[in-house]
Design a protein around this motif. Structure first.
Motif, PDB file in Angstrom:
ATOM      1  N   ILE A  33      -8.669  -3.530  -7.823  1.00  0.00           N
ATOM      2  CA  ILE A  33      -9.851  -3.931  -6.738  1.00  0.00           C
ATOM      3  C   ILE A  33      -9.459  -5.175  -7.159  1.00  0.00           C
ATOM      4  N   ASP A  45     -13.507 -16.745   2.922  1.00  0.00           N
ATOM      5  CA  ASP A  45     -13.990 -15.354   2.657  1.00  0.00           C
ATOM      6  C   ASP A  45     -13.875 -14.455   1.848  1.00  0.00           C
ATOM      7  N   ARG A  47     -12.980 -11.216  -0.234  1.00  0.00           N
ATOM      8  CA  ARG A  47     -14.418  -9.163  -0.882  1.00  0.00           C
ATOM      9  C   ARG A  47     -13.146  -8.823  -1.413  1.00  0.00           C
ATOM     10  N   ILE A  48     -13.761  -7.838  -2.582  1.00  0.00           N
ATOM     11  CA  ILE A  48     -13.118  -6.851  -3.085  1.00  0.00           C
ATOM     12  C   ILE A  48     -12.562  -5.370  -1.846  1.00  0.00           C
ATOM     13  N   VAL A  49     -10.925  -5.500  -2.070  1.00  0.00           N
ATOM     14  CA  VAL A  49     -10.245  -4.623  -1.704  1.00  0.00           C
ATOM     15  C   VAL A  49      -9.430  -3.299  -2.571  1.00  0.00           C
ATOM     16  N   VAL A  50      -9.571  -2.257  -2.139  1.00  0.00           N
ATOM     17  CA  VAL A  50      -8.603  -1.499  -3.097  1.00  0.00           C
ATOM     18  C   VAL A  50      -7.016  -1.187  -2.737  1.00  0.00           C
ATOM     19  N   PHE A  63      -3.898  -2.203   1.437  1.00  0.00           N
ATOM     20  CA  PHE A  63      -4.584  -1.973   1.600  1.00  0.00           C
ATOM     21  C   PHE A  63      -5.103  -1.580   2.797  1.00  0.00           C
ATOM     22  N   HIS A  64      -6.008  -0.511   2.810  1.00  0.00           N
ATOM     23  CA  HIS A  64      -7.084  -0.016   4.128  1.00  0.00           C
ATOM     24  C   HIS A  64      -7.549  -1.546   4.623  1.00  0.00           C
ATOM     25  N   SER A  65      -8.407  -0.772   5.863  1.00  0.00           N
ATOM     26  CA  SER A  65      -9.652  -1.254   5.958  1.00  0.00           C
ATOM     27  C   SER A  65      -9.648  -0.567   8.003  1.00  0.00           C
ATOM     28  N   SER A  69     -13.777  -4.786  11.465  1.00  0.00           N
ATOM     29  CA  SER A  69     -14.049  -5.764   9.996  1.00  0.00           C
ATOM     30  C   SER A  69     -14.060  -7.211  10.571  1.00  0.00           C
ATOM     31  N   ASP A  70     -14.724  -8.091  10.100  1.00  0.00           N
ATOM     32  CA  ASP A  70     -14.604  -9.271  10.042  1.00  0.00           C
ATOM     33  C   ASP A  70     -13.473  -9.949   9.706  1.00  0.00           C
ATOM     34  N   LYS A  71     -12.724  -9.912   8.926  1.00  0.00           N
ATOM     35  CA  LYS A  71     -11.597  -9.940   8.499  1.00  0.00           C
ATOM     36  C   LYS A  71     -10.030  -9.988   9.104  1.00  0.00           C
TER      37      LYS A  71
HETATM   38  C1  LIG Z   1     -15.581  -1.379  -4.456  1.00  0.00           C
HETATM   39  C2  LIG Z   1     -15.081  -1.147  -3.321  1.00  0.00           C
HETATM   40  C3  LIG Z   1     -13.746  -1.832  -2.481  1.00  0.00           C
HETATM   41  C4  LIG Z   1     -13.479  -1.588  -1.355  1.00  0.00           C
HETATM   42  N1  LIG Z   1     -11.948  -1.296  -0.765  1.00  0.00           N
HETATM   43  C5  LIG Z   1     -12.003  -1.849   0.467  1.00  0.00           C
HETATM   44  C6  LIG Z   1     -10.369  -1.931   1.207  1.00  0.00           C
HETATM   45  O1  LIG Z   1     -10.483  -0.978   0.265  1.00  0.00           O
HETATM   46  N2  LIG Z   1     -11.068  -2.160   2.245  1.00  0.00           N
HETATM   47  C7  LIG Z   1     -11.947  -2.896   2.762  1.00  0.00           C
HETATM   48  O2  LIG Z   1     -11.508  -3.329   4.036  1.00  0.00           O
HETATM   49  N3  LIG Z   1     -13.415  -3.367   2.506  1.00  0.00           N
HETATM   50  C8  LIG Z   1     -13.186  -2.978   1.055  1.00  0.00           C
HETATM   51  N4  LIG Z   1     -14.516  -2.829   0.322  1.00  0.00           N
HETATM   52  C9  LIG Z   1     -15.325  -3.506   0.923  1.00  0.00           C
HETATM   53  C10 LIG Z   1     -15.155  -5.666   1.399  1.00  0.00           C
HETATM   54  O3  LIG Z   1     -15.235  -5.308   0.204  1.00  0.00           O
HETATM   55  C11 LIG Z   1     -16.347  -5.919   2.940  1.00  0.00           C
HETATM   56  O4  LIG Z   1     -17.704  -5.237   2.338  1.00  0.00           O
HETATM   57  C12 LIG Z   1     -15.942  -5.092   3.498  1.00  0.00           C
HETATM   58  O5  LIG Z   1     -14.323  -4.968   3.777  1.00  0.00           O
HETATM   59  C13 LIG Z   1     -16.550  -6.599   5.232  1.00  0.00           C
HETATM   60  O6  LIG Z   1     -16.147  -8.035   5.125  1.00  0.00           O
HETATM   61  P1  LIG Z   1     -15.223  -8.173   5.838  1.00  0.00           P
HETATM   62  O7  LIG Z   1     -16.025  -8.104   6.699  1.00  0.00           O
HETATM   63  O8  LIG Z   1     -15.342  -9.882   5.491  1.00  0.00           O
HETATM   64  O9  LIG Z   1     -14.240  -7.933   5.763  1.00  0.00           O
HETATM   65  C14 LIG Z   1     -15.010  -2.139  -0.938  1.00  0.00           C
HETATM   66  C15 LIG Z   1     -15.507  -3.164  -1.914  1.00  0.00           C
HETATM   67  C16 LIG Z   1     -16.241  -2.771  -3.054  1.00  0.00           C
HETATM   68  C17 LIG Z   1     -17.286  -2.768  -3.327  1.00  0.00           C
END
Ligand SMILES: Cc1cc2nc3c(=O)[nH]c(=O)nc-3n(C[C@H](O)[C@H](O)[C@H](O)COP(=O)(O)O)c2cc1C
Length: 199
Positions: A33, A45, A47-50, A63-65, A69-71
């Protein structure tokens, strides 16, 4: 005794890819992560991703999204991003500079979606995209979905939102913390340069 990668660039690279590969399958790996950072000059900005895939041959991780989403518009505007990893036990920090490719409704997303299980598909079933304002506290899901009351067939609805972000690694920075002396190194993948830095 110092690890093999203490003063050996080749071993460092080997260690980095073994940690990234392991992160894909090992749920307790801290490298699973990372923080993903993107934006433009005025607004960036993290954020955490997997991490879902690593491919050393093509210098890719992905990673998946959710396409909403904003990114996603940020990355469409500026494909350059950064990823930050830290393993506290190993005392290893890795910083990647990457170039992102957004995949939506193509061969790459079809392959990843087919491997995405029932539980993970839930994220893509929210009515409004991540970050949409809500008058009440919400998961964004209808209550039956919140309770996982959906069939695999119904989860197919989420595919239209499912996005695979491929990150092509341009450079890697390594920092290893050691009592005997920290070590820092940089790998420029595009022009095949690697060198030590003062930590
Ligand atoms: C443990 C954890 C794993 C996450 N994994 C993902 C992920 O794989 N992909 C993703 O888009 N967001 C993931 N998120 C949520 C993002 O951190 C973020 O809140 C969300 O993508 C919206 O952010 P954005 O609108 O700036 O892109 C994860 C959050 C946490 C806490």
């Amino acid at each position: 005794m110092q690890p093999a990668y203490y003063e050996d660039l080749k071993e460092i690279k080997k260690k980095i890819w073994s940690m990234l590969d392991n992160a894909v399958t090992n749920r307790s790996s801290p490298f699973r992560i990372p923080v993903f950072i993107c934006g433009n000059q005025e607004d960036f900005d993290g954020r955490i991703v997997v991490i879902r895939k690593s491919d050393q041959l093509n210098s890719l991780i992905q990673f998946h999204s959710d396409i909403r989403s904003d990114k996603i518009p940020k990355l469409k505007n500026n494909k350059n991003a950064s990823m930050l990893f830290y393993d506290k036990e190993e005392k290893i920090q890795v910083r990647l500079k990457v170039e992102c490719i957004i995949n939506h409704n193509n061969e790459i997303t079809r392959e990843s979606w087919s491997k995405t299980g029932h539980i993970s598909r839930k994220c893509y079933l929210v009515d409004n995209g991540p970050g949409t304002k809500s008058p009440t506290p919400t998961s964004g899901l209808k209550s039956e979905l919140d309770n996982f009351e959906f069939t695999m067939q119904q989860s197919e609805e989420g595919y239209k939102n499912f996005t695979v972000v491929q990150c092509r690694i341009k450079s890697i920075e390594w920092l290893y913390l050691a009592a005997k002396g920290h070590r820092r190194a940089r790998f420029e993948l595009d022009d095949n340069k690697e060198y030590w830095l003062v930590p």
